[in-house]
Enzyme design. Structure first.
Site, PDB file in Angstrom:
ATOM      1  N   LYS A   1       3.318   4.325  -1.072  1.00 13.78           N
ATOM      2  CA  LYS A   1       3.329   5.322  -2.140  1.00 13.78           C
ATOM      3  C   LYS A   1       4.669   6.047  -2.025  1.00 13.78           C
ATOM      4  CE  LYS A   1      -1.149   5.109  -0.349  1.00 13.78           C
ATOM      5  NZ  LYS A   1      -1.489   3.849  -0.977  1.00 13.78           N
TER       6      LYS A   1
ATOM      7  N   ASP B   1      17.191   8.530  -8.544  1.00 16.31           N
ATOM      8  CA  ASP B   1      18.663   8.474  -8.532  1.00 16.31           C
ATOM      9  C   ASP B   1      19.239   8.122  -7.164  1.00 16.31           C
ATOM     10  OD1 ASP B   1      18.601   9.251 -11.191  1.00 16.31           O
ATOM     11  OD2 ASP B   1      18.930  11.379 -10.753  1.00 16.31           O
TER      12      ASP B   1
ATOM     13  N   ASP C   1       4.923  17.863  19.817  1.00 13.69           N
ATOM     14  CA  ASP C   1       5.814  18.971  20.145  1.00 13.69           C
ATOM     15  C   ASP C   1       7.266  18.637  19.780  1.00 13.69           C
ATOM     16  OD1 ASP C   1       4.701  17.391  22.553  1.00 13.69           O
ATOM     17  OD2 ASP C   1       6.755  17.861  23.160  1.00 13.69           O
TER      18      ASP C   1
ATOM     19  N   HIS D   1       0.836  -1.192   0.000  1.00 13.26           N
ATOM     20  CA  HIS D   1       0.000   0.000   0.000  1.00 13.26           C
ATOM     21  C   HIS D   1       0.883   1.259   0.000  1.00 13.26           C
ATOM     22  CE1 HIS D   1      -2.787   2.830   2.230  1.00 13.26           C
ATOM     23  NE2 HIS D   1      -3.644   2.316   1.387  1.00 13.26           N
TER      24      HIS D   1
END
Ligand SMILES: *[C@@H]1O[C@H](CO)[C@@H](O)[C@H](O)[C@H]1NC(C)=O
Ligand SMILES: *[C@@H]1O[C@H](CO)[C@@H](O)[C@H](O)[C@H]1NC(C)=O
Ligand SMILES: *[C@@H]1O[C@H](CO)[C@@H](O)[C@H](O)[C@H]1NC(C)=O
Ligand SMILES: *[C@@H]1O[C@H](CO)[C@@H](O)[C@H](O)[C@H]1NC(C)=O
Ligand SMILES: *[C@@H]1O[C@H](CO)[C@@H](O)[C@H](O)[C@H]1NC(C)=O
Ligand SMILES: *[C@@H]1O[C@H](CO)[C@@H](O)[C@H](O)[C@H]1NC(C)=O
Ligand SMILES: *[C@@H]1O[C@H](CO)[C@@H](O)[C@H](O)[C@H]1NC(C)=O
Ligand SMILES: *[C@@H]1O[C@H](CO)[C@@H](O)[C@H](O)[C@H]1NC(C)=O
Ligand SMILES: *[C@@H]1O[C@H](CO)[C@@H](O)[C@H](O)[C@H]1NC(C)=O
Ligand SMILES: *[C@@H]1O[C@H](CO)[C@@H](O)[C@H](O)[C@H]1NC(C)=O
Ligand SMILES: *[C@@H]1O[C@H](CO)[C@@H](O)[C@H](O)[C@H]1NC(C)=O
Ligand SMILES: CC(=O)N[C@H]1CO[C@H](CO)[C@@H](O)[C@@H]1O
Length: 488
Positions: free
Chosen positions: A196, A201, A425, A194
């Site tokens: 992406k 290079d 944070d 799943h």
């Protein structure tokens, strides 16, 4: 044919029950067997009394690597057509533009790890103008393979009836692309890839929520990061790609021991110190599921838990799907590892927890109940035994992408916030997985983790930008409190 069909395919491929081997996320270093099924059973079975998952203990830090690159980190997003924010808010570079830039700067190789492909509008029986961006990207890839001498290597999930992957078939036959398909059913019993991810290079990359689908460039809200001029991280990303590439060879199996070049020394315990823009931070890449992690690679779930655990003041989560259960494997199982970590942060450490989930026509209806449950521990009440107030700060909102035009209503599987990130944070976390059990048990995914603690938090940095992006979305008109979804 996108986010919802992810579900359809998952339903198809994950109907196999987890086989024994895959019930456990078994630590290499500590023989803890954490069964993401019934937590009580975990506690008994593994002799633990804790109600949440313990991250692996990591190998001892050895800083044998120094990143001397001057990297550029850029948030990139898709704002669905006609979505608007207040004028003072920042909109980051469009995904389509960023990916096109990556194709254009490629000198040698473009390696893409993907789920399914439909960059061209031919998947509709009619023409919709908003597919143009996808076609532009497809043409640029074809051109790179045909005319620019660029080596194109593509890993995708095995094609199916719903995911015919006509784009990659064409890139293979006409664009000199080498395309391999990954069969998770064969490798680990169930699941899909799943991921992406675009790797250029071995120097630049994209990782984020955008599928290889034209909808992800104009109609679905996406968030990712572009990392440029950064060989140290890109080399490590290359190892994740190589694992996919290797495992998508015909008849490949998960090896008993990984080839040494696939292991990494960059991980949670030993992240890379990276100079980027005018600041620096420490960064590593995590991978899912644990079966795909060679020695040294932190699993995606461990990275998420460590980021939550390290938060001192706040945790802000934006994910399309949030389920303390498995979602695509039947029977569905309770899997509250992340949910527990968030409640723990809110109750034990007084961390402000916010979750921004997505709702659209295809949201499984029980998600709202689990989110209401999380929100329900939000309390500011006097304690009966002491003169003190109990503060638990948990808020849940739902982001909806309206369809404004007839054509937007007509395109299947669009108008949704598909983001998958978290900001605290200290950290920025950008992933490719939704937050339900399946994604960490049997789904290929990648996490990008930036630790901005003690490394010049004051200068403009990616964590801060992601925080501002979350605030923009959280306070936008598209976000509504979870309680609005329940009639009182
Ligand atoms: C890495 O950098 C540190 C500080 O700049 C230096 O002390 C160390 O020797 C370097 N390590 C390597 C392996 O180059
Ligand atoms: C939506 O966006 C398109 C393209 O920018 C524009 O032509 C159209 O007028 C917008 N429609 C609405 C309802 O805002
Ligand atoms: C934009 O303006 C709104 C309303 O004036 C304010 O609440 C918000 O914080 C501002 N956002 C930024 C990023 O300055
Ligand atoms: C895509 O490929 C499948 C078979 O691989 C074929 O049946 C289908 O017609 C193709 N779709 C388009 C739009 O070309
Ligand atoms: C994937 O692997 C499973 C199990 O080995 C097998 O049954 C199935 O046919 C494979 N799928 C494809 C498309 O090769
Ligand atoms: C990457 O480095 C090269 C060479 O130093 C430079 O020309 C280019 O502008 C840099 N690219 C980015 C995106 O920083
Ligand atoms: C983030 O960096 C700080 C400072 O180097 C370190 O103390 C902390 O353990 C790191 N957090 C994680 C989750 O790795
Ligand atoms: C309890 O808190 C209230 C309000 O802060 C204060 O007025 C009162 O004196 C406190 N009582 C005790 C017993 O500390
Ligand atoms: C969801 O479905 C309803 C009913 O079918 C429809 O009216 C609405 O426009 C759809 N929403 C989106 C965002 O497509
Ligand atoms: C942190 O960043 C600010 C603004 O870019 C800069 O002025 C300052 O020198 C930096 N501090 C350190 C310790 O690098
Ligand atoms: C880094 O620089 C690039 C190019 O100038 C810019 O687009 C991006 O927003 C910057 N990133 C951060 C975190 O400041
Ligand atoms: C599991 C698998 O396919 N492993 C292969 C990975 O690649 C190396 C060399 O490229 C092969 O030797 C392995 O057999």
């Amino acid at each position: 044919m996108n986010v919802q069909q992810e579900k359809t395919t998952l339903l198809g491929t994950q109907s196999v029950e987890f086989s024994g081997r895959h019930k456990c996320l078994c630590s290499r270093t500590v023989k803890l067997c954490i069964i993401p099924l019934i937590l009580i059973a975990v506690a008994i079975g593994c002799g633990l009394s804790l109600s949440y998952y313990l991250p692996h203990s990591q190998p001892t830090p050895v800083h044998s690597h120094n990143c001397t690159d001057f990297c550029t980190l850029t948030l990139t997003e898709t704002i669905p057509q006609n979505l608007t924010f207040r004028k003072n808010e920042t909109i980051h570079v469009p995904t389509g533009q960023s990916l096109l830039d990556l194709i254009n700067i490629a000198k040698h190789t473009i390696e893409i790890a993907s789920y399914y492909w439909t960059l061209r509008g031919i998947d509709l029986s009619y023409h919709d103008d908003t597919s143009k961006e996808g076609e532009r990207l497809f043409d640029a890839l074809m051109n790179a393979g045909q005319n620019r001498n660029i080596i194109l290597k593509i890993v995708q999930n095995i094609p199916s009836k719903d995911y015919t992957d006509n784009d990659t078939a064409l890139l293979a036959s006409q664009g000199n692309a080498e395309v391999r398909s990954m069969n998770f059913t064969r490798l680990i019993g169930s699941g899909i890839i799943h991921t992406k991810m675009w790797l250029i290079d071995r120097k630049h990359f994209y990782v984020g929520s955008a599928n290889l689908d034209w909808r992800s460039l104009t109609q679905v809200k996406e968030l990712g990061v572009i990392v440029r001029n950064c060989s140290c991280l890109a080399t490590d990303m290359g190892k994740i790609f190589d694992v996919y590439w290797n495992l998508s060879e015909q008849n490949a199996e998960i090896p008993k021991s990984w080839e040494p070049q696939l292991s990494t020394v960059i991980n949670e315990a030993n992240p890379e110190v990276v100079q980027y823009n005018n600041t620096k931070g420490t960064i590593y890449l995590s991978s899912s599921p644990p079966e795909l992690c060679p020695p040294g690679r932190t699993s995606d779930i461990d990275s998420i838990l460590s980021v939550i655990k390290d938060a001192r003041y706040f945790v802000s989560v934006a994910v399309m799907d949030y389920f303390p259960t498995t979602l695509y494997s039947y029977p569905r199982k309770y899997w509250a590892i992340i949910d527990d970590a968030l409640r723990d942060a809110a109750f034990n450490r007084h961390v402000r927890v916010r979750v921004l989930a997505s709702y659209w026509n295809h949201t499984a209806p029980d998600m709202l109940y689990f989110l209401r449950s999380l929100q329900s521990i939000n309390m500011h009440i006097p304690l009966w035994e002491r003169n003190k107030t109990l503060h638990v700060d948990v808020e849940v909102k739902i982001f909806e992408v309206p369809a404004y035009t007839e054509s937007q209503r007509k395109i299947p599987y669009v108008r949704v916030n598909h983001n998958k990130y978290m900001v605290t944070d200290k950290h920025a976390y950008i992933g490719t997985s939704n937050w339900s059990g399946d994604y960490f048990i049997s789904t290929g995914g990648i996490g990008f983790i930036l630790n901005q603690t003690n490394v010049n938090k004051t200068s403009d940095n990616l964590r801060l930008q992601l925080h501002n992006l979350f605030e923009r979305d959280w306070y936008s008109n598209y976000s509504q409190p979870i309680n609005k979804y329940f009639s009182v």
